[in-house]
Design a protein around this motif. Structure first.
Motif, PDB file in Angstrom:
ATOM      1  N   TYR A   5       0.822  -1.212   0.000  1.00 16.69           N
ATOM      2  CA  TYR A   5       0.000   0.000   0.000  1.00 16.69           C
ATOM      3  C   TYR A   5       0.856   1.261   0.000  1.00 16.69           C
ATOM      4  O   TYR A   5       0.531   2.238  -0.670  1.00 16.69           O
ATOM      5  N   LYS A   6       1.955   1.212   0.734  1.00 13.37           N
ATOM      6  CA  LYS A   6       2.852   2.377   0.783  1.00 13.37           C
ATOM      7  C   LYS A   6       3.383   2.697  -0.609  1.00 13.37           C
ATOM      8  O   LYS A   6       3.373   3.849  -1.040  1.00 13.37           O
ATOM      9  N   GLU A   7       3.811   1.659  -1.300  1.00 15.69           N
ATOM     10  CA  GLU A   7       4.337   1.845  -2.656  1.00 15.69           C
ATOM     11  C   GLU A   7       3.234   2.317  -3.601  1.00 15.69           C
ATOM     12  O   GLU A   7       3.454   3.186  -4.444  1.00 15.69           O
ATOM     13  N   SER A   8       2.037   1.769  -3.444  1.00 13.93           N
ATOM     14  CA  SER A   8       0.909   2.171  -4.290  1.00 13.93           C
ATOM     15  C   SER A   8       0.570   3.639  -4.081  1.00 13.93           C
ATOM     16  O   SER A   8       0.313   4.375  -5.034  1.00 13.93           O
ATOM     17  N   PHE A   9       0.552   4.071  -2.817  1.00  7.37           N
ATOM     18  CA  PHE A   9       0.231   5.474  -2.547  1.00  7.37           C
ATOM     19  C   PHE A   9       1.313   6.414  -3.076  1.00  7.37           C
ATOM     20  O   PHE A   9       1.009   7.530  -3.498  1.00  7.37           O
ATOM     21  N   LYS A  10       2.563   5.962  -3.063  1.00  7.99           N
ATOM     22  CA  LYS A  10       3.633   6.777  -3.668  1.00  7.99           C
ATOM     23  C   LYS A  10       3.376   6.934  -5.163  1.00  7.99           C
ATOM     24  O   LYS A  10       3.508   8.026  -5.714  1.00  7.99           O
ATOM     25  N   ASN A  11       3.001   5.829  -5.816  1.00 11.89           N
ATOM     26  CA  ASN A  11       2.714   5.879  -7.251  1.00 11.89           C
ATOM     27  C   ASN A  11       1.511   6.772  -7.541  1.00 11.89           C
ATOM     28  O   ASN A  11       1.512   7.538  -8.515  1.00 11.89           O
ATOM     29  N   ILE A  12       0.476   6.669  -6.708  1.00 10.37           N
ATOM     30  CA  ILE A  12      -0.729   7.487  -6.892  1.00 10.37           C
ATOM     31  C   ILE A  12      -0.382   8.962  -6.723  1.00 10.37           C
ATOM     32  O   ILE A  12      -0.809   9.809  -7.514  1.00 10.37           O
ATOM     33  N   LEU A  13       0.397   9.275  -5.695  1.00  8.64           N
ATOM     34  CA  LEU A  13       0.792  10.661  -5.439  1.00  8.64           C
ATOM     35  C   LEU A  13       1.568  11.238  -6.620  1.00  8.64           C
ATOM     36  O   LEU A  13       1.286  12.356  -7.066  1.00  8.64           O
ATOM     37  N   SER A  14       2.503  10.468  -7.158  1.00 10.24           N
ATOM     38  CA  SER A  14       3.278  10.984  -8.287  1.00 10.24           C
ATOM     39  C   SER A  14       2.413  11.115  -9.537  1.00 10.24           C
ATOM     40  O   SER A  14       2.573  12.052 -10.309  1.00 10.24           O
ATOM     41  N   SER A  15       1.461  10.211  -9.716  1.00 13.40           N
ATOM     42  CA  SER A  15       0.566  10.282 -10.870  1.00 13.40           C
ATOM     43  C   SER A  15      -0.341  11.504 -10.794  1.00 13.40           C
ATOM     44  O   SER A  15      -0.529  12.218 -11.770  1.00 13.40           O
ATOM     45  N   ALA A  17       0.198  14.205  -8.952  1.00 13.36           N
ATOM     46  CA  ALA A  17       1.047  15.401  -9.032  1.00 13.36           C
ATOM     47  C   ALA A  17       1.420  15.699 -10.477  1.00 13.36           C
ATOM     48  O   ALA A  17       1.608  16.857 -10.848  1.00 13.36           O
ATOM     49  N   GLY A  18       1.462  14.669 -11.298  1.00 11.32           N
ATOM     50  CA  GLY A  18       1.780  14.843 -12.713  1.00 11.32           C
ATOM     51  C   GLY A  18       0.572  15.205 -13.561  1.00 11.32           C
ATOM     52  O   GLY A  18       0.680  15.306 -14.778  1.00 11.32           O
ATOM     53  N   GLY A  19      -0.582  15.383 -12.926  1.00 11.79           N
ATOM     54  CA  GLY A  19      -1.769  15.815 -13.667  1.00 11.79           C
ATOM     55  C   GLY A  19      -2.778  14.720 -13.952  1.00 11.79           C
ATOM     56  O   GLY A  19      -3.791  14.964 -14.603  1.00 11.79           O
ATOM     57  N   GLY A  20      -2.526  13.502 -13.476  1.00 13.89           N
ATOM     58  CA  GLY A  20      -3.467  12.411 -13.708  1.00 13.89           C
ATOM     59  C   GLY A  20      -4.672  12.514 -12.792  1.00 13.89           C
ATOM     60  O   GLY A  20      -4.638  13.193 -11.766  1.00 13.89           O
ATOM     61  N   SER A  21      -5.740  11.860 -13.191  1.00 13.35           N
ATOM     62  CA  SER A  21      -6.941  11.885 -12.350  1.00 13.35           C
ATOM     63  C   SER A  21      -6.771  10.914 -11.183  1.00 13.35           C
ATOM     64  O   SER A  21      -6.058   9.916 -11.281  1.00 13.35           O
ATOM     65  N   LEU A  22      -7.460  11.224 -10.105  1.00 13.12           N
ATOM     66  CA  LEU A  22      -7.335  10.434  -8.889  1.00 13.12           C
ATOM     67  C   LEU A  22      -7.867   9.016  -9.093  1.00 13.12           C
ATOM     68  O   LEU A  22      -7.210   8.040  -8.729  1.00 13.12           O
ATOM     69  N   HIS A  23      -9.032   8.893  -9.687  1.00 15.97           N
ATOM     70  CA  HIS A  23      -9.605   7.547  -9.835  1.00 15.97           C
ATOM     71  C   HIS A  23      -8.808   6.687 -10.801  1.00 15.97           C
ATOM     72  O   HIS A  23      -8.670   5.493 -10.609  1.00 15.97           O
TER      73      HIS A  23
END
Length: 105
Positions: A5-15, A17-23
């Motif tokens: 989960y920690k790694e997934s949340f890091k990936n989500i945060l970077s995505s 932050a790069g302009g991707g949608s949350l969902h």
């Protein structure tokens, strides 16, 4: 599992932050339930992500409270059955030799 989960949340945060949608960021990780992704999508599309997350939070809080209540209510009877089995084992271990001696005599 927590490292996953920690790694997934890091990936989500970077995505995000790069302009991707949350969902879409959650969807790409493949470890989150579809219910969470659907709620995030609806919240993003309607512009009410805070309300959607609040409803999701209440849902999971009720879900886990119910599960915990059921588990705690089951522990008591299961514990009693285990203790009764242990006492029965001790009784048989004590009484069986006495009965065998009386039968042999």
């Amino acid at each position: 599992p927590f490292l996953l989960y920690k790694e997934s949340f890091k990936n989500i945060l970077s995505s995000v932050a790069g302009g991707g949608s949350l969902h879409r960021s959650f969807e790409m990780e493949k470890i989150f339930p579809s219910k969470i992704i659907a709620v995030l999508k609806v919240g993003e599309e309607s512009g009410k992500i805070e309300a959607a997350l609040s409803k999701l939070s209440r849902y999971y809080q009720n879900y886990f409270e119910t599960r915990i209540n059921v588990m705690t209510k089951l522990i008591g009877p299961i514990f009693i059955v285990c203790i009764a089995g242990f006492i029965l084992f001790i009784l048989i271990a004590v009484l069986l030799p006495i009965v065998q001696v009386n039968i042999a005599a």
